[in-house]
Design a protein around this motif. Structure first.
Motif, PDB file in Angstrom:
ATOM      1  N   SER A   1       3.444   1.580 -55.090  1.00 52.15           N
ATOM      2  CA  SER A   1       4.214   1.316 -53.887  1.00 52.15           C
ATOM      3  C   SER A   1       5.499   2.129 -53.861  1.00 52.15           C
ATOM      4  O   SER A   1       5.916   2.619 -52.823  1.00 52.15           O
ATOM      5  N   PHE A   2       6.143   2.280 -55.038  1.00 53.19           N
ATOM      6  CA  PHE A   2       7.391   3.034 -55.071  1.00 53.19           C
ATOM      7  C   PHE A   2       7.163   4.510 -55.379  1.00 53.19           C
ATOM      8  O   PHE A   2       8.104   5.246 -55.633  1.00 53.19           O
ATOM      9  N   GLY A   3       5.886   4.915 -55.398  1.00 52.10           N
ATOM     10  CA  GLY A   3       5.594   6.327 -55.597  1.00 52.10           C
ATOM     11  C   GLY A   3       5.907   6.823 -57.001  1.00 52.10           C
ATOM     12  O   GLY A   3       6.273   7.965 -57.194  1.00 52.10           O
ATOM     13  N   ILE A   4       5.783   5.937 -57.999  1.00 56.78           N
ATOM     14  CA  ILE A   4       6.020   6.345 -59.385  1.00 56.78           C
ATOM     15  C   ILE A   4       4.716   6.917 -59.923  1.00 56.78           C
ATOM     16  O   ILE A   4       3.741   6.186 -60.097  1.00 56.78           O
TER      17      ILE A   4
ATOM     18  N   GLN B   1       6.154  10.512 -64.983  1.00 60.90           N
ATOM     19  CA  GLN B   1       7.093   9.406 -64.904  1.00 60.90           C
ATOM     20  C   GLN B   1       6.363   8.076 -65.097  1.00 60.90           C
ATOM     21  O   GLN B   1       6.819   7.204 -65.820  1.00 60.90           O
TER      22      GLN B   1
ATOM     23  N   ARG C   1      11.414  13.600 -60.642  1.00 57.66           N
ATOM     24  CA  ARG C   1      10.316  14.221 -59.922  1.00 57.66           C
ATOM     25  C   ARG C   1      10.927  14.917 -58.719  1.00 57.66           C
ATOM     26  O   ARG C   1      11.430  14.267 -57.811  1.00 57.66           O
TER      27      ARG C   1
ATOM     28  N   ALA D   1      10.757  15.661 -55.737  1.00 60.66           N
ATOM     29  CA  ALA D   1       9.993  15.512 -54.500  1.00 60.66           C
ATOM     30  C   ALA D   1      10.965  15.323 -53.353  1.00 60.66           C
ATOM     31  O   ALA D   1      11.938  14.595 -53.481  1.00 60.66           O
TER      32      ALA D   1
ATOM     33  N   ASN E   1       2.858   4.437 -48.003  1.00 63.46           N
ATOM     34  CA  ASN E   1       3.953   4.645 -47.081  1.00 63.46           C
ATOM     35  C   ASN E   1       5.272   4.423 -47.823  1.00 63.46           C
ATOM     36  O   ASN E   1       5.640   3.299 -48.126  1.00 63.46           O
ATOM     37  N   LEU E   2       5.961   5.519 -48.106  1.00 61.55           N
ATOM     38  CA  LEU E   2       7.195   5.406 -48.887  1.00 61.55           C
ATOM     39  C   LEU E   2       8.375   4.921 -48.039  1.00 61.55           C
ATOM     40  O   LEU E   2       9.470   4.756 -48.545  1.00 61.55           O
ATOM     41  N   GLN E   3       8.154   4.686 -46.766  1.00 58.87           N
ATOM     42  CA  GLN E   3       9.198   4.099 -45.938  1.00 58.87           C
ATOM     43  C   GLN E   3       9.239   2.584 -46.064  1.00 58.87           C
ATOM     44  O   GLN E   3      10.036   1.919 -45.422  1.00 58.87           O
TER      45      GLN E   3
ATOM     46  N   GLY F   1       9.571  -0.828 -48.595  1.00 64.24           N
ATOM     47  CA  GLY F   1       9.989  -1.322 -49.900  1.00 64.24           C
ATOM     48  C   GLY F   1       9.265  -2.624 -50.128  1.00 64.24           C
ATOM     49  O   GLY F   1       9.239  -3.479 -49.251  1.00 64.24           O
ATOM     50  N   MET F   2       8.651  -2.779 -51.312  1.00 64.82           N
ATOM     51  CA  MET F   2       7.819  -3.964 -51.535  1.00 64.82           C
ATOM     52  C   MET F   2       8.487  -4.893 -52.552  1.00 64.82           C
ATOM     53  O   MET F   2       8.998  -4.434 -53.572  1.00 64.82           O
TER      54      MET F   2
ATOM     55  N   LEU G   1      14.459   3.694 -61.577  1.00 59.72           N
ATOM     56  CA  LEU G   1      13.109   4.254 -61.680  1.00 59.72           C
ATOM     57  C   LEU G   1      12.525   4.515 -60.289  1.00 59.72           C
ATOM     58  O   LEU G   1      11.975   5.578 -60.012  1.00 59.72           O
ATOM     59  N   ALA G   2      12.683   3.491 -59.412  1.00 61.19           N
ATOM     60  CA  ALA G   2      12.141   3.629 -58.058  1.00 61.19           C
ATOM     61  C   ALA G   2      12.862   4.731 -57.291  1.00 61.19           C
ATOM     62  O   ALA G   2      12.251   5.466 -56.521  1.00 61.19           O
TER      63      ALA G   2
ATOM     64  N   GLU H   1      14.446   7.389 -58.624  1.00 57.78           N
ATOM     65  CA  GLU H   1      14.155   8.718 -59.165  1.00 57.78           C
ATOM     66  C   GLU H   1      12.736   9.167 -58.830  1.00 57.78           C
ATOM     67  O   GLU H   1      12.466  10.366 -58.748  1.00 57.78           O
ATOM     68  N   ALA H   2      11.851   8.178 -58.616  1.00 57.77           N
ATOM     69  CA  ALA H   2      10.498   8.529 -58.206  1.00 57.77           C
ATOM     70  C   ALA H   2      10.527   9.273 -56.877  1.00 57.77           C
ATOM     71  O   ALA H   2       9.623  10.023 -56.548  1.00 57.77           O
ATOM     72  N   ARG H   3      11.582   9.013 -56.110  1.00 54.08           N
ATOM     73  CA  ARG H   3      11.708   9.711 -54.807  1.00 54.08           C
ATOM     74  C   ARG H   3      12.511  10.981 -54.902  1.00 54.08           C
ATOM     75  O   ARG H   3      12.897  11.561 -53.884  1.00 54.08           O
ATOM     76  N   GLY H   4      12.832  11.367 -56.107  1.00 60.60           N
ATOM     77  CA  GLY H   4      13.556  12.616 -56.284  1.00 60.60           C
ATOM     78  C   GLY H   4      15.003  12.540 -55.847  1.00 60.60           C
ATOM     79  O   GLY H   4      15.628  13.545 -55.536  1.00 60.60           O
TER      80      GLY H   4
ATOM     81  N   ARG I   1      15.673  -3.691 -55.800  1.00 59.99           N
ATOM     82  CA  ARG I   1      14.885  -2.473 -55.982  1.00 59.99           C
ATOM     83  C   ARG I   1      14.258  -2.030 -54.657  1.00 59.99           C
ATOM     84  O   ARG I   1      14.272  -0.855 -54.300  1.00 59.99           O
ATOM     85  N   ALA I   2      13.724  -3.041 -53.927  1.00 60.53           N
ATOM     86  CA  ALA I   2      13.089  -2.707 -52.651  1.00 60.53           C
ATOM     87  C   ALA I   2      14.121  -2.202 -51.642  1.00 60.53           C
ATOM     88  O   ALA I   2      13.866  -1.276 -50.885  1.00 60.53           O
TER      89      ALA I   2
ATOM     90  N   VAL J   1      15.706   1.663 -52.161  1.00 57.24           N
ATOM     91  CA  VAL J   1      15.044   2.870 -51.658  1.00 57.24           C
ATOM     92  C   VAL J   1      15.279   3.037 -50.158  1.00 57.24           C
ATOM     93  O   VAL J   1      14.748   3.949 -49.537  1.00 57.24           O
ATOM     94  N   GLU J   2      16.109   2.146 -49.602  1.00 54.77           N
ATOM     95  CA  GLU J   2      16.509   2.179 -48.191  1.00 54.77           C
ATOM     96  C   GLU J   2      15.317   2.359 -47.263  1.00 54.77           C
ATOM     97  O   GLU J   2      15.200   3.347 -46.531  1.00 54.77           O
TER      98      GLU J   2
END
Lengths: 598, 250
Positions: free
Chosen positions: A161-164, A168, A311, A313, B74-76, B78-79, B98-99, B101-104, B146-147, B150-151
């Protein structure tokens, strides 16, 4: 608890320091394997002067084999979870590999050592490391696979869900989740490795005996020294001291550290003092310092690694199709290349080997295989029943004594590392040389004692684990009902440990099959004793030596390989059948019926 | 229109015959709404949420986000998960980072953002705590932080309060409404799955009742009461009763 501020402190320096340390460690291991030892003369066999070096060399072999096993486990374990088709092939193969005796792998390892690597010291070292690897790797691969499969579904979804993704995901989620089970299985693997060490350090190729200096070969050759009993005892003591040292200074602190990687860990179970040495690590000042020295860099390394994972991205503003990242594709490619290379190599080698075997006549000993397996099975069963005979009363006695339970389980794990060869001099001395039973029964009894060494410790520590997991409130309930000790044993303890007992039985029989080769063919002080059994046949076939009864001439190599093929084949079929038809069903039944769950 | 589900059907292929979990779901969610999906356990409400996030792909039909057909995650969104889904080996702030940085997101910016949302959910001072050192309520605050961090434009919540004790969940519900109403935060739309009908009536602008086998949308209606909506308010009770009777029918 460790100082959290300290552990969380990350900087670029730590990262590089950790990397540098790893590089230095690897170089040291490689250099250590190759440089001084490589030039050491092999014929110095049993000498106390060289013993420390022997121990060091054995340790290096074990470490090299263990690192290989870890890499193998991570690659194969993760691969199996990602590719359902591969999973269906990999899991049964691993299951078979972990239940067959390591002697099966000897001819292949030796062929590589001699034919590919030229038969030098390095080639034989490689063969030894690969053989130790075959006793360590399979359960580790299973543990990686299971840890990933048992990952809570929500965590998996959360990552998605968070694209991990990609590296990573592997470093932040997959790898840490594997650590607790990987650690537990590493201890078992090292036990199996020590147990197999003697066999791996003395490699026999038809007429040639290659002895690699090490604690295993020291023990094996102690009988030929000037003071056989003294040297044997010293060897055993040194080996057990090394194993105990590793237990105390490596596994225990790591076990405390690994608690942070458990998903089910709650405050109550963590704050509970685990007692014993693990508790000492948590309480004492000196151990805390040691822990910090040993584990803080590890923690920092992990944190630094986590911190530096980025990452690159771009932020997206629209929903998009997720494509696997470059690193994932690279890993996939790598796995595929390694996988296919292995598969083609093994199949090609196998076909060549088979063609070679079937172009020659078979050894007459082939006809003896079924009877030999039957005898061997009876011997293992006897050793198993004898083990139950003394372990069950011990477990009953230890049941309400938590300190005794803990001490016994450490003790049995350490003793399980002791190679059979270490006991040979006692067994032969008592039952063969000074035997009132006659030569045949003397060898038979000596073999039984040796076989028990490969069986009983597994039975013991699994049962101890079973009783220590019985919930306290059930014991209290039995006390409150006023059950007599006998009733309590029958109604609570015995049913509660049945699942553990069957797990123990499976591992014990596995250990038994592995021990047979040392218990049915005993070479001691220039005498070769043997009884008819699959262990003896495997010994004959894998060393290529003719049974000494027919006057010491060697068996032609193709005779030996045909015999080995048939013996191993039939043995694998037997072991797999017994496992599938008997033990797995009994264990499933016991787990279904007697699992204690809340 | 932020989100639109068109004839979405989900069929699971298990060992036996394929099981249809959801059939022909049509749902529209406007920006700025607080929507609750309610229904009995196993009716497919969590599946619907996962289809919206893209964790599951519809067997047929299509999910549209901002009128664009959605494929993959859908990265828009937050769960927030029922059992928190926190990594036990990472601290509160590491879990959130972590969440990000996963989005760069750049590390410095990510740290600032994480600190801001940790503060927002009232976990100031617990940045370096590990999840096992926190109570259930605090763990879920981390999940929410966390959710939010990621805004996302759409906040998805899967029974976020059902693993918590009643008092804790009461407090968290109120704070959630504050966060949702806070115009400074990116998140403006919430879709929450719950089996607690009182909770749905207290929180939602709009309630979607899912029921039947396979799961269908039984009814969708707006809750027009002004907030706050005390539990004992007769108007709230009337809503709750009517939903209960609807649920009993299907």
């Amino acid at each position: 608890m460790l100082n959290r501020k300290m552990l969380l402190h990350r900087s670029r320096n730590d990262y590089w320091l950790g990397g540098l340390l790893l590089v230095v460690l690897f170089t040291a291991i490689l250099a250590g394997l190759i440089h001084p030892f490589y030039h050491r003369r092999i014929h110095i066999l049993v000498s106390l002067f060289w013993l420390p070096l022997d121990v060091a060399e054995s340790l290096l072999r074990m470490i090299a084999a263990y690192l290989l096993s870890l890499i193998f486990a991570l690659v194969v374990g993760t691969y199996a979870t990602r590719h359902p088709r591969a999973e269906r092939i990999i899991l049964p193969i691993l299951d078979i590999l972990q239940s067959i005796p390591i002697v099966t792998f000897f001819p292949a390892a030796l062929a590589v050592a001699v034919d590919v690597l030229g038969g030098g010291r390095l080639g034989f070292e490689f063969a030894a490391v690969v053989l130790i690897f075959t006793s360590m790797a399979w359960n580790l691969a299973f543990s990686v696979y299971e840890s990933i499969v048992l990952l809570p579904p929500e965590v998996r979804e959360c990552a998605e869900s968070f694209g991990i993704r990609g590296m990573q995901r592997f470093v932040a989620i997959i790898l840490p989740a594997c650590i607790p089970s990987l650690l537990y299985n590493s201890i078992l693997s090292w036990t199996a490795g020590w147990f197999a060490l003697t066999a791996c350090e003395i490699l026999t190729i038809s007429t040639q005996n290659v002895t690699l200096p090490g604690i295993g070969s020291f023990l094996a050759n102690a009988a030929d020294s000037h003071h056989p009993i003294a040297y044997n005892l010293i060897g055993v003591a040194v080996l057990l001291a090394v194993v105990a040292g590793i237990e105390l200074f490596v596994w225990r602190p790591l076990a405390v550290w690994a608690q942070r990687f458990r998903y089910e860990m709650s405050v109550s179970t963590l704050s509970r003092d685990p007692g014993g040495i693990a508790g000492w690590y948590q309480r004492g000042r000196l151990p805390r310092l040691l822990m910090q020295a040993a584990i803080a860099p590890l923690n920092r390394g992990v944190n630094a690694l986590l911190a530096h994972l980025k990452r690159p991205a771009p932020r997206t503003t629209v929903p998009r199709v997720e494509k696997p990242g470059a690193s994932v594709r690279m890993l996939d490619m790598l796995q595929r290349v390694v996988g296919w290379t292995l598969v083609t190599g093994i199949i090609g080698g196998g076909v060549y080997y088979l063609l070679d075997i079937f172009s020659h006549p078979f050894s007459p000993l082939v006809k003896e295989i079924p009877v030999a397996i039957a005898w061997s099975f009876l011997r293992i069963t006897a050793a198993y029943l004898l083990s139950l005979l003394w372990t069950i009363p011990l477990v009953i006695w230890a049941f309400r004594r938590p300190r005794v339970l803990r001490a016994l389980s450490s003790f049995s794990q350490i003793l399980a590392s002791m190679p059979t060869i270490a006991l040979t001099f006692v067994a032969v001395g008592v039952f063969v040389l000074h035997s009132p039973f006659g030569p045949h029964w003397g060898v038979e009894l000596a073999g039984l004692v040796l076989l028990m060494n490969g069986v009983q410790w597994y039975v013991l520590f699994n049962m101890l684990g079973g009783v220590s997991r019985i919930p306290g409130d059930l014991i209290e309930a039995c006390d409150a009902m006023g059950l007599s000790p006998l009733m309590r044993w029958r109604k609570l303890v015995f049913p509660a440990i049945l699942p553990a007992l069957f797990t123990g039985t499976i591992t014990a029989f596995g250990g038994g099959w592995n021990t047979l080769i040392f218990s049915e063919s005993i070479f001691y002080a220039n005498h070769y004793y043997h009884v008819l059994g699959i262990g003896w046949l495997l010994d004959v076939a894998s060393t290529g030596q003719n049974p000494p009864i027919s006057s010491g001439a060697t068996l032609p190599p193709h005779y030996a390989s045909g015999l080995l093929l048939c013996a191993v084949g039939l043995l694998i079929v037997t072991i797999v059948l017994v496992n599938r038809l008997l033990w797995k069903r009994l264990k499933a039944w016991a787990l279904d019926r007697f699992r204690i769950e809340y | 229109m932020l989100l639109r589900l068109e004839n979405v059907t989900k069929i699971y292929k298990t060992d036996g015959p394929p099981a249809t979990i959801l059939a022909d779901i049509n749902l529209r969610v406007d920006s700025g709404r607080f929507v609750c999906l309610v229904g009995q356990s196993g009716c497919g409400k969590s599946t619907t949420l996962r289809l919206i996030n893209g964790l599951l792909a519809p067997s047929s039909g299509q999910v549209y986000f901002k009128e664009q057909p959605q494929a993959g995650i859908n990265l828009q969104c937050g769960m927030v998960f029922q059992n928190f889904a926190l990594l036990p080996w990472m601290t509160v702030s590491q879990n959130i980072l972590l969440a990000l940085e996963a989005r760069g997101i750049d590390r410095q910016k990510a740290k600032k953002q994480a600190a801001f949302y940790i503060d927002k959910v009232g976990l100031d001072g617990f940045e370096d705590a590990y999840p096992r050192e926190l109570s259930g309520g605090m763990k879920q605050r981390v999940g929410i932080a966390r959710a939010l961090a990621v805004e996302p434009e759409l906040l998805l919540m899967d029974e976020p309060f059902s693993a918590l004790d009643p008092l804790t969940s009461l407090n968290l519900r109120e704070e959630l409404l504050d966060i949702w109403a806070d115009s400074n935060l990116a998140v403006s739309t919430v879709i929450m799955v719950t089996h607690n009908i009182e909770e749905a009536v207290q929180l939602a602008d709009s309630i979607v009742l899912i029921g039947g086998k396979p799961g269908k949308i039984v009814q969708q209606f707006d809750v027009t009461l002004p907030r706050p909506r005390p539990k004992s308010d007769p108007a709230v009770l009337r809503y709750v009763d009517s939903i209960f009777s609807l649920m009993a029918e299907c």
